[in-house]
Enzyme design. Structure first.
Site, PDB file in Angstrom:
ATOM      1  N   ARG A  26      61.602  31.858  26.702  1.00 31.00           N
ATOM      2  CA  ARG A  26      60.397  32.082  28.723  1.00 31.00           C
ATOM      3  C   ARG A  26      61.026  30.843  29.366  1.00 31.00           C
ATOM      4  NH1 ARG A  26      55.792  35.508  26.310  1.00 31.00           N
ATOM      5  NH2 ARG A  26      56.523  37.054  24.189  1.00 31.00           N
TER       6      ARG A  26
ATOM      7  N   ALA B 248      50.651  32.116  10.661  1.00 27.78           N
ATOM      8  CA  ALA B 248      49.233  31.980   9.564  1.00 27.78           C
ATOM      9  C   ALA B 248      49.450  32.836   8.142  1.00 27.78           C
ATOM     10  CB  ALA B 248      47.998  32.069  10.059  1.00 27.78           C
TER      11      ALA B 248
ATOM     12  N   ASP C 272      30.802  81.504  24.226  1.00 31.74           N
ATOM     13  CA  ASP C 272      30.216  81.080  24.426  1.00 31.74           C
ATOM     14  C   ASP C 272      30.144  80.181  25.936  1.00 31.74           C
ATOM     15  OD1 ASP C 272      29.103  78.234  24.201  1.00 31.74           O
ATOM     16  OD2 ASP C 272      30.846  77.188  24.679  1.00 31.74           O
ATOM     17  N   TYR C 273      28.955  79.257  26.520  1.00 28.51           N
ATOM     18  CA  TYR C 273      29.644  79.311  27.971  1.00 28.51           C
ATOM     19  C   TYR C 273      29.456  78.190  28.690  1.00 28.51           C
ATOM     20  CZ  TYR C 273      26.995  79.019  33.100  1.00 28.51           C
ATOM     21  OH  TYR C 273      27.887  78.608  34.504  1.00 28.51           O
ATOM     22  N   ASP C 274      29.017  77.066  28.203  1.00 28.69           N
ATOM     23  CA  ASP C 274      29.866  75.925  28.458  1.00 28.69           C
ATOM     24  C   ASP C 274      30.614  75.262  27.608  1.00 28.69           C
ATOM     25  OD1 ASP C 274      27.477  74.310  30.294  1.00 28.69           O
ATOM     26  OD2 ASP C 274      26.074  75.195  28.899  1.00 28.69           O
TER      27      ASP C 274
ATOM     28  N   ASP D 157      33.908  76.351  22.126  1.00 27.52           N
ATOM     29  CA  ASP D 157      34.673  74.968  22.388  1.00 27.52           C
ATOM     30  C   ASP D 157      34.128  73.678  21.214  1.00 27.52           C
ATOM     31  OD1 ASP D 157      32.155  74.435  23.722  1.00 27.52           O
ATOM     32  OD2 ASP D 157      33.637  72.583  24.558  1.00 27.52           O
TER      33      ASP D 157
HETATM   34  O1  LIG Z   1      61.072  38.543  22.679  1.00 32.79           O
HETATM   35  P1  LIG Z   1      60.669  36.698  23.337  1.00 32.79           P
HETATM   36  O2  LIG Z   1      59.891  36.953  24.583  1.00 32.79           O
HETATM   37  O3  LIG Z   1      61.351  36.286  22.969  1.00 32.79           O
HETATM   38  O4  LIG Z   1      59.345  36.566  22.757  1.00 32.79           O
HETATM   39  C1  LIG Z   1      59.033  37.462  20.988  1.00 32.79           C
HETATM   40  C2  LIG Z   1      57.746  38.297  21.050  1.00 32.79           C
HETATM   41  O5  LIG Z   1      56.900  37.388  20.935  1.00 32.79           O
HETATM   42  C3  LIG Z   1      55.390  37.790  21.271  1.00 32.79           C
HETATM   43  O6  LIG Z   1      55.132  38.927  19.727  1.00 32.79           O
HETATM   44  C4  LIG Z   1      53.916  38.933  19.292  1.00 32.79           C
HETATM   45  O7  LIG Z   1      54.543  39.980  17.479  1.00 32.79           O
HETATM   46  C5  LIG Z   1      54.148  39.478  16.612  1.00 32.79           C
HETATM   47  C6  LIG Z   1      54.270  40.289  15.558  1.00 32.79           C
HETATM   48  O8  LIG Z   1      53.584  41.209  16.194  1.00 32.79           O
HETATM   49  C7  LIG Z   1      52.312  38.521  16.571  1.00 32.79           C
HETATM   50  O9  LIG Z   1      52.307  38.350  15.581  1.00 32.79           O
HETATM   51  C8  LIG Z   1      52.177  38.085  18.342  1.00 32.79           C
HETATM   52  O10 LIG Z   1      51.003  37.806  18.152  1.00 32.79           O
HETATM   53  C9  LIG Z   1      52.698  38.845  18.765  1.00 32.79           C
HETATM   54  O11 LIG Z   1      52.522  37.715  20.361  1.00 32.79           O
HETATM   55  C10 LIG Z   1      56.058  39.785  21.500  1.00 32.79           C
HETATM   56  O12 LIG Z   1      55.072  40.808  21.407  1.00 32.79           O
HETATM   57  C11 LIG Z   1      57.266  40.966  21.467  1.00 32.79           C
HETATM   58  O13 LIG Z   1      57.792  41.316  21.910  1.00 32.79           O
HETATM   59  C12 LIG Z   1      58.655  39.425  21.870  1.00 32.79           C
HETATM   60  O14 LIG Z   1      59.145  39.545  21.076  1.00 32.79           O
END
Ligand SMILES: O=P(O)(O)OC[C@H]1O[C@H](O[C@H]2O[C@H](CO)[C@@H](O)[C@H](O)[C@H]2O)[C@H](O)[C@@H](O)[C@@H]1O
Ligand SMILES: O=c1ccn([C@@H]2O[C@H](COP(=O)(O)OP(=O)(O)O)[C@@H](O)[C@H]2O)c(=O)[nH]1
Length: 730
Positions: free
Chosen positions: A313, A380, A500-502, A681
């Site tokens: 980004r 992680a 029933d009412y309410d 309800d």
């Molecule tokens: O597509 P980008 O703008 O390049 O960004 C990459 C992705 O980032 C985010 O990732 C998330 O999804 C992971 C899997 O569920 C999760 O582990 C992480 O915490 C999130 O940040 C984003 O949500 C995606 O849409 C993007 O494609």
């Protein structure tokens, strides 16, 4: 399993145009693409999304070529122009929603042009989807870039099954409410049949916003949106466990690992792997490294931090600035502590191929994963999976969704630099046995909830949500059934109507006294009771005085307090059996305490029950208090022959032997009829429905499981039905 249509902003494959003009296909960065990308190929599925390049970046013939090659990978590209990408992706997605949902409100830009482009792009996605969609498909939409898409599809395809998964946190209501377009966004989500989040907290925040902004309650994770059921639940995303856990046995990874080990010698290896993002806490992490070395000079030359930052980004200002800041910090630390034979930080600004990254996980002694906020964080989990029955320490931020499942790791507050310093020291000092033990427990969990399991669980729940909806829809009172009821009504000699009412004849109001019958309703009841063949009964939980003051029709039977009292003209009120209310003295102080403790709530006293009302209290507080009160009551009522009833925004204590079913069976006996109609309800009315003979017509108002034969949406629909009946008999 029907065909699965996955829709996300980014396809799992991204396209790049190289300086020489050649087109390169690359695995996309980020957890959504890597996680889902590893499983979708095994399903009968296709994926719709953006291939990571602006429309102007490709010539017409190249576009065709790209489309064809992506199709081989079951991918269907959505192309957008430069301006759209700038205002939708860099703008609304990454300068408005991303910072707000990650608790960075000061980074948020509220811009109407961004919003307009976001709407436009969601529509562009819709157009592509509409070209491909078949009626039996399962649609699975992903993430914050497409929050309006579920409802766009729903409006066009009312019956299609739609699941939505949010990969980032859903913030607390206090943050979400800052968004000028908050209601439209919630309505967008609610086009789905099932909405999934990584953690229960995010799901709770979402439901709280829906309740506070749209006034729609959720009951057991189900929200009723104009008679459509939307399910909300938590599905923590897993990883391709098999791949990562076998890494130390994979030849290619072993080779790669050996090369790396040679490079780092005996030094401990600490890794830090993220996309370039201010939410990942990279700066604070680097500060912790600086402070660690300052406080613990004996560790100089003893470890290397491998810092992998994946470009991301950079078209957005905050990301660009962050890159500069990281470069400076790394330079500063390496300059401050480095020597000819050692630099503390080995910095890579690029995306590593899967094998190299896994080799790095494989040899790393410590992983520093300290995001300031993170929806889940797959790094992680991937790191830990390479440590099944092996050494390796994970230092994990409590602000990552993953912390909910990896509690045995060293958990830190990512804003507390001192705490990270302590955690690093602790990680270096942990014995091999302790490390293996910690990792065993977490690996067991990761091995059970893999990416396949996650997807399967979500899709199974999606199908279940569809079935619940179908069940509800099949009970819907169609025109044919209405006609049948009408015809039976017309030809009947004796009719019994149990109403029933309410929530059935009138909608709920802020205060119970405000829900009094209006002229139209009184007129309707008057008409019904005038017909000598009808015996109409109002069966309510209300006090007898209230019912009596509202209804004054000679042939109407009134039942008060859920069946404790009955009044038939010309008799006076009678109890169904001798009842005692001595118990009230014991229970009242506790309920009064909850009134004092919960602003907006109040106590209603009936002859044979006590009712705590919380409709006007803060919904979140009331949620907690209700559970507490119920628990406290259960202790108190033991041996008192009392029951606790949880109704619509009330908790009621009453005699356990009293219920609407008892009085209904008495009435069925006393008024033999060849037409029986019961409408109610809530679950107090279910007692009536179960008592009825098979030939009776029973109708539930609203969604939810029911013993009734049919369901109808609102009290307005009930009145309409009763009106139709009286009209035909005029
Ligand atoms: O597509 P980008 O703008 O390049 O960004 C990459 C992705 O980032 C985010 O990732 C998330 O999804 C992971 C899997 O569920 C999760 O582990 C992480 O915490 C999130 O940040 C984003 O949500 C995606 O849409 C993007 O494609
Ligand atoms: O050089 C790299 C760094 C990361 N990743 C992958 O990128 C994903 C990052 O996902 P995570 O959930 O940790 O964060 P996100 O980037 O989605 O916010 C993980 O699956 C990593 O394996 C990668 O393939 N190459």
């Amino acid at each position: 399993m029907p065909r699965l249509v996955i829709i996300s902003n980014r396809l799992p494959i991204s396209i790049q145009k190289k300086p020489g003009g050649s087109i390169e296909y690359q695995r996309s960065a980020g957890g959504l693409a890597t996680g889902l990308g590893s499983f979708y190929k095994n399903y009968e599925s296709l994926w719709i999304g953006w291939p990571g390049i602006v429309r102007e970046g490709l010539k017409l013939e190249e576009t065709k070529l790209v489309k064809d090659s992506l199709k081989e990978e079951k991918c269907y590209p959505v192309f957008m122009g430069r301006r759209d990408i700038d205002w939708y992706y860099n703008g609304f997605c990454n300068r408005t929603i991303w910072p707000l949902f990650h608790y960075f409100p000061t980074y948020v830009k509220y811009d109407n042009e961004y919003w307009e482009t976001y709407k436009k792009v969601n529509k562009i996605f819709f157009d592509t989807v509409a070209d491909i969609l078949q009626p039996d498909d399962l649609v699975w939409i992903h993430d914050y870039q497409l929050m309006l898409l579920p409802n766009l599809i729903r409006e066009m395809y009312p019956e299609i099954v739609i699941g939505f998964f949010l990969h980032i946190p859903f913030p607390s209501y206090e943050l979400f409410r800052l968004l000028p377009w908050r209601n439209e966004i919630l309505m967008g989500f609610l086009g789905s049949n099932l909405i999934g989040f990584h953690t229960y907290d995010y799901a709770r925040h979402f439901q709280s916003s829906v309740r506070q902004l749209l006034g729609l309650d959720s009951l057991l994770g189900q929200i009723n949106v104009n008679g459509r059921i939307v399910k909300v639940d938590a599905f923590p995303m897993g990883i391709d466990y098999h791949f990562y856990s076998q890494a130390s046995k994979n030849k290619e990874i072993i080779n790669e690992s050996d090369k790396l080990k040679e490079k780092f010698g005996n030094r401990k290896i600490v890794i830090s792997v993220d996309r370039l993002d201010y939410t990942k806490g990279i700066i604070k992490r680097l500060k912790a490294i600086d402070l660690f070395l300052e406080k613990n000079p004996e560790y100089e030359k003893k470890f290397t931090l491998v810092l992998v930052v994946v470009p991301s980004r950079i078209g957005t200002k905050n990301y660009f600035l962050l890159k500069k800041q990281i470069d400076e910090m790394v330079g500063y630390i390496n300059g401050k502590y480095g020597s000819i034979d050692w630099i503390p930080i080995w910095y890579l600004y690029r995306q590593l191929p899967l094998m190299n990254l896994t080799a790095l996980y494989n040899i790393a002694d410590v992983a520093l994963v300290t995001p300031l906020r993170d929806g889940m964080n797959l790094v992680a989990k991937e790191y830990l999976a390479t440590k099944a029955e092996r050494k390796g320490v994970l230092i994990l931020s409590e602000m990552a969704g993953a912390a909910r499942e990896l509690g045995e790791a060293i958990i830190v507050n990512p804003n507390d630099v001192e705490a990270i310093v302590e955690a690093i020291k602790k990680a270096f000092l942990l014995s091999a046995e302790e490390q293996v033990e910690m990792n065993r427990t977490m690996n067991h969990r990761l091995s059970r909830y893999t990416i396949e399991k996650w997807a399967k669980e979500f899709l199974d729940n999606l199908i279940k949500a569809r079935d619940t909806q179908l069940e509800y829809s099949t009970k819907k009172l169609t025109k044919t059934i209405r006609n049948r009821i009408q015809n039976e009504y017309i030809s009947a000699h004796q009719r019994l109507l149990l109403l029933d009412y309410d929530g059935t004849l009138v909608s709920f109001a802020d205060a119970p006294r405000k829900a009094k019958p209006d002229e139209k309703l009184l007129h309707l009841l008057e008409k019904l009771t005038r017909d000598q063949r009808n015996q109409v009964v109002i069966i309510s939980g209300r006090k007898k005085e209230t019912l009596e003051s509202w209804f004054d029709f000679s042939r109407l039977i009134l039942v008060a307090e859920h069946g404790a009292w009955i009044k038939r003209i010309p008799d006076d009120w009678q109890t169904i059996e001798p009842l005692s209310n001595q118990w009230k003295e014991q229970i009242r102080p506790l309920m009064e305490h909850y009134v004092d403790w919960t602003p907006g709530s109040f106590l209603e006293e009936k002859d044979f029950s006590l009712v705590w009302h919380y409709r006007k209290a803060d919904p979140n507080l009331a949620d907690v208090r209700t559970k507490e009160l119920e628990n406290a009551l259960l202790d108190l009522i033991a041996n008192l022959n009392l029951g606790v009833l949880r109704g619509n925004k009330i908790v009621e204590v009453k005699n356990v032997s009293i219920n609407k079913g008892r009085i209904a069976s008495l009435l069925l006996n006393d008024y033999p009829s060849d037409f029986i109609l019961a409408i109610g309800d809530d679950y107090t009315d279910e007692d009536i429905f179960t008592m009825l003979p098979e030939t009776a017509h029973s109708i539930k108002v609203g969604i939810g499981s029911t013993y009734a034969n049919y369901s109808i949406q609102t009290p307005g629909d009930v009145r309409q039905l009763l009106l139709e009946i009286t009209e035909v008999t005029k």
